[in-house]
Scaffold this motif. Structure first.
Motif, PDB file in Angstrom:
ATOM      1  N   ALA A  72      -8.019   7.774   7.528  1.00 25.70           N
ATOM      2  CA  ALA A  72      -7.953   8.230   6.147  1.00 25.70           C
ATOM      3  C   ALA A  72      -8.585   9.605   5.965  1.00 25.70           C
ATOM      4  N   SER A  73      -9.611   9.903   6.754  1.00 22.00           N
ATOM      5  CA  SER A  73     -10.294  11.187   6.613  1.00 22.00           C
ATOM      6  C   SER A  73      -9.386  12.363   6.930  1.00 22.00           C
ATOM      7  N   GLU A  74      -8.346  12.123   7.728  1.00 18.16           N
ATOM      8  CA  GLU A  74      -7.430  13.198   8.101  1.00 18.16           C
ATOM      9  C   GLU A  74      -6.602  13.685   6.916  1.00 18.16           C
ATOM     10  N   VAL A  75      -6.457  12.836   5.911  1.00 18.47           N
ATOM     11  CA  VAL A  75      -5.677  13.221   4.723  1.00 18.47           C
ATOM     12  C   VAL A  75      -6.569  13.284   3.490  1.00 18.47           C
ATOM     13  N   GLY A  76      -7.875  13.278   3.711  1.00 18.47           N
ATOM     14  CA  GLY A  76      -8.809  13.402   2.606  1.00 18.47           C
ATOM     15  C   GLY A  76      -8.828  12.217   1.666  1.00 18.47           C
ATOM     16  N   ALA A  77      -8.530  11.025   2.204  1.00 20.81           N
ATOM     17  CA  ALA A  77      -8.506   9.807   1.380  1.00 20.81           C
ATOM     18  C   ALA A  77      -9.631   8.869   1.793  1.00 20.81           C
ATOM     19  N   LYS A  78     -10.003   7.973   0.876  1.00 19.37           N
ATOM     20  CA  LYS A  78     -11.037   6.990   1.186  1.00 19.37           C
ATOM     21  C   LYS A  78     -10.499   5.863   2.059  1.00 19.37           C
ATOM     22  N   SER A  79      -9.224   5.557   1.900  1.00 16.27           N
ATOM     23  CA  SER A  79      -8.628   4.465   2.673  1.00 16.27           C
ATOM     24  C   SER A  79      -7.149   4.721   2.862  1.00 16.27           C
ATOM     25  N   LEU A  80      -6.560   4.018   3.816  1.00 17.62           N
ATOM     26  CA  LEU A  80      -5.114   4.095   4.043  1.00 17.62           C
ATOM     27  C   LEU A  80      -4.367   3.030   3.251  1.00 17.62           C
ATOM     28  N   GLY A  81      -5.095   2.058   2.759  1.00 19.10           N
ATOM     29  CA  GLY A  81      -4.467   0.976   2.011  1.00 19.10           C
ATOM     30  C   GLY A  81      -5.386  -0.223   1.940  1.00 19.10           C
ATOM     31  N   HIS A  82      -4.814  -1.360   1.544  1.00 18.56           N
ATOM     32  CA  HIS A  82      -5.579  -2.604   1.427  1.00 18.56           C
ATOM     33  C   HIS A  82      -4.832  -3.740   2.110  1.00 18.56           C
ATOM     34  N   VAL A  83      -5.571  -4.583   2.800  1.00 14.21           N
ATOM     35  CA  VAL A  83      -5.011  -5.803   3.383  1.00 14.21           C
ATOM     36  C   VAL A  83      -5.303  -6.943   2.414  1.00 14.21           C
ATOM     37  N   VAL A  84      -4.235  -7.663   2.017  1.00 10.02           N
ATOM     38  CA  VAL A  84      -4.365  -8.726   1.025  1.00 10.02           C
ATOM     39  C   VAL A  84      -3.598  -9.950   1.504  1.00 10.02           C
ATOM     40  N   GLU A  85      -4.152 -11.123   1.270  1.00  4.87           N
ATOM     41  CA  GLU A  85      -3.442 -12.361   1.597  1.00  4.87           C
ATOM     42  C   GLU A  85      -2.178 -12.472   0.742  1.00  4.87           C
ATOM     43  N   ASN A  86      -1.116 -12.929   1.366  1.00  2.00           N
ATOM     44  CA  ASN A  86       0.150 -13.052   0.660  1.00  2.00           C
ATOM     45  C   ASN A  86       0.035 -13.953  -0.569  1.00  2.00           C
ATOM     46  N   LYS A  87      -0.709 -15.050  -0.451  1.00  2.00           N
ATOM     47  CA  LYS A  87      -0.820 -15.988  -1.566  1.00  2.00           C
ATOM     48  C   LYS A  87      -1.576 -15.374  -2.747  1.00  2.00           C
ATOM     49  N   VAL A  88      -2.452 -14.419  -2.484  1.00  2.00           N
ATOM     50  CA  VAL A  88      -3.171 -13.756  -3.568  1.00  2.00           C
ATOM     51  C   VAL A  88      -2.232 -12.806  -4.323  1.00  2.00           C
ATOM     52  N   VAL A  89      -1.389 -12.082  -3.581  1.00  2.00           N
ATOM     53  CA  VAL A  89      -0.400 -11.205  -4.223  1.00  2.00           C
ATOM     54  C   VAL A  89       0.543 -12.023  -5.101  1.00  2.00           C
ATOM     55  N   LEU A  90       1.031 -13.149  -4.566  1.00  2.00           N
ATOM     56  CA  LEU A  90       1.945 -13.998  -5.328  1.00  2.00           C
ATOM     57  C   LEU A  90       1.261 -14.583  -6.560  1.00  2.00           C
ATOM     58  N   ALA A  91       0.010 -14.997  -6.417  1.00  2.00           N
ATOM     59  CA  ALA A  91      -0.713 -15.557  -7.558  1.00  2.00           C
ATOM     60  C   ALA A  91      -0.872 -14.527  -8.665  1.00  2.00           C
ATOM     61  N   ALA A  92      -1.158 -13.269  -8.287  1.00  2.00           N
ATOM     62  CA  ALA A  92      -1.323 -12.203  -9.280  1.00  2.00           C
ATOM     63  C   ALA A  92      -0.019 -11.921 -10.011  1.00  2.00           C
ATOM     64  N   LEU A  93       1.093 -11.923  -9.281  1.00  2.10           N
ATOM     65  CA  LEU A  93       2.394 -11.681  -9.910  1.00  2.10           C
ATOM     66  C   LEU A  93       2.804 -12.845 -10.806  1.00  2.10           C
ATOM     67  N   GLU A  94       2.600 -14.067 -10.320  1.00  2.00           N
ATOM     68  CA  GLU A  94       2.933 -15.237 -11.130  1.00  2.00           C
ATOM     69  C   GLU A  94       2.071 -15.283 -12.395  1.00  2.00           C
ATOM     70  N   ASP A  95       0.842 -14.800 -12.269  1.00  2.00           N
ATOM     71  CA  ASP A  95      -0.057 -14.774 -13.418  1.00  2.00           C
ATOM     72  C   ASP A  95       0.488 -13.863 -14.519  1.00  2.00           C
ATOM     73  N   LYS A  96       1.249 -12.854 -14.120  1.00  2.00           N
ATOM     74  CA  LYS A  96       1.812 -11.913 -15.086  1.00  2.00           C
ATOM     75  C   LYS A  96       3.092 -12.439 -15.741  1.00  2.00           C
ATOM     76  N   PHE A  97       3.698 -13.462 -15.138  1.00  2.00           N
ATOM     77  CA  PHE A  97       4.956 -13.989 -15.662  1.00  2.00           C
ATOM     78  C   PHE A  97       4.846 -14.371 -17.134  1.00  2.00           C
ATOM     79  N   ALA A  98       3.824 -15.154 -17.458  1.00  2.00           N
ATOM     80  CA  ALA A  98       3.693 -15.676 -18.822  1.00  2.00           C
ATOM     81  C   ALA A  98       3.475 -14.552 -19.825  1.00  2.00           C
ATOM     82  N   SER A  99       2.577 -13.613 -19.501  1.00  2.00           N
ATOM     83  CA  SER A  99       2.270 -12.542 -20.451  1.00  2.00           C
ATOM     84  C   SER A  99       3.432 -11.580 -20.627  1.00  2.00           C
ATOM     85  N   LEU A 100       4.248 -11.413 -19.590  1.00  2.00           N
ATOM     86  CA  LEU A 100       5.382 -10.497 -19.675  1.00  2.00           C
ATOM     87  C   LEU A 100       6.645 -11.172 -20.188  1.00  2.00           C
TER      88      LEU A 100
END
Length: 206
Positions: free
Chosen positions: A98-126
Motif C-alpha cells: 500500500a505504501s507504494e501508492v500512498g495508501a493505508k491499505s490495499l483493501g479489506h478481507v471480510v467473511e462472506n457471511k458478514v457481507v451477505l448479512a450486511a446486504l440483507e440487513d439493507k433489504f428491509a430499509s430499502l
C-alpha cells in the motif's frame, strides 16, 4: 445489485425481488455486532472470505445504502497492507504494498457471511422483497411478437419443490400447479457459473 437498484433515486421506484435458496440470516445482529452482541457472538469465522478493494468498498458505501458501514462496525473486517502473488506453474511472483501508492491499505478481507448479512440487513430499509429458501423452477420469456411484455418466473421451495413462501406476502403475484409466479421485465441470473436460470433463458456461453 438489488440494494443498488433500490438505493439509487433513478430506480428506487422499481419493484425488486430476490429469490434465494437460503433463509435470511437470523444471526445478523451477532454477525454485525449489534444489539449488545459482539463479533464473537456470530460464531466461528467463515472459511469463505472475500477481499474488498477500495473501489468495491466505495460501491457498498455509496451505492448500496452504506452496507459497508455495517460491515466496518461489525469488527469482522480486516485491512491488509501488502500482497504476494505466486505463479503456481512457473514459479514467478509479484508483490504489492500500500505504501507504494500512498495508501493505508490495499483493501479489506471480510467473511462472506458478514457481507451477505450486511446486504440483507439493507433489504428491509430499502424496500427489497426477499423470497427465502426458494429457487427458480421455470422461466418463460416474452414472445418476440410482444415486445415489452414481462417474463414469467416460476419459483418453488428449494427443498420440497412445492409453492415458495414469500417472506412478506408480496413477492409472488399468482400460484400455479408448479409454484408461484413473478412477472418481471428484467431477470438477473446470479446463481453461479453453472446458472440454471441462464440455461432456462437459453443464454449460451463459450
Amino acid at each position: 445489485m438489488a440494494c443498488a437498484l433500490k438505493a439509487k433515486p433513478e430506480t428506487s421506484a422499481l419493484r425488486v425481488v430476490v429469490v434465494d435458496a437460503n433463509d435470511a440470516r437470523s444471526d445478523a445482529d451477532a454477525l454485525l455486532g449489534r444489539g449488545g452482541k459482539s463479533a464473537t457472538d456470530g460464531g466461528p469465522p467463515d472459511a469463505r472470505c472475500v477481499a474488498l478493494t477500495p473501489r468495491s468498498r466505495g460501491f457498498l458505501e455509496r451505492e448500496c445504502g452504506d452496507a459497508w458501514g455495517a460491515i466496518a462496525s461489525s469488527g469482522r473486517a480486516r485491512a491488509f497492507e501488502s500482497m504476494q502473488v505466486w505463479d503456481g506453474v512457473g514459479g514467478g511472483h509479484v508483490g504489492y504494498d500500500a505504501s507504494e501508492v500512498g495508501a493505508k491499505s490495499l483493501g479489506h478481507v471480510v467473511e462472506n457471511k458478514v457481507v451477505l448479512a450486511a446486504l440483507e440487513d439493507k433489504f428491509a430499509s430499502l424496500g427489497v422483497e426477499r423470497v427465502g429458501r426458494s429457487k427458480v423452477e421455470a422461466l418463460s420469456l416474452p414472445d418476440e411478437d410482444s415486445p415489452g411484455s414481462p417474463a414469467r418466473v416460476t419459483i418453488a421451495d428449494a427443498t420440497t419443490g412445492e409453492n415458495a413462501r414469500g417472506c412478506d406476502g408480496k413477492a409472488s403475484t399468482s400460484t400455479t400447479g408448479r409454484g408461484r409466479e413473478i412477472e418481471a421485465r428484467l431477470v438477473v441470473a446470479a446463481d453461479g457459473p453453472k446458472s440454471a436460470t441462464r440455461k432456462m433463458a437459453g443464454v449460451t456461453v463459450g
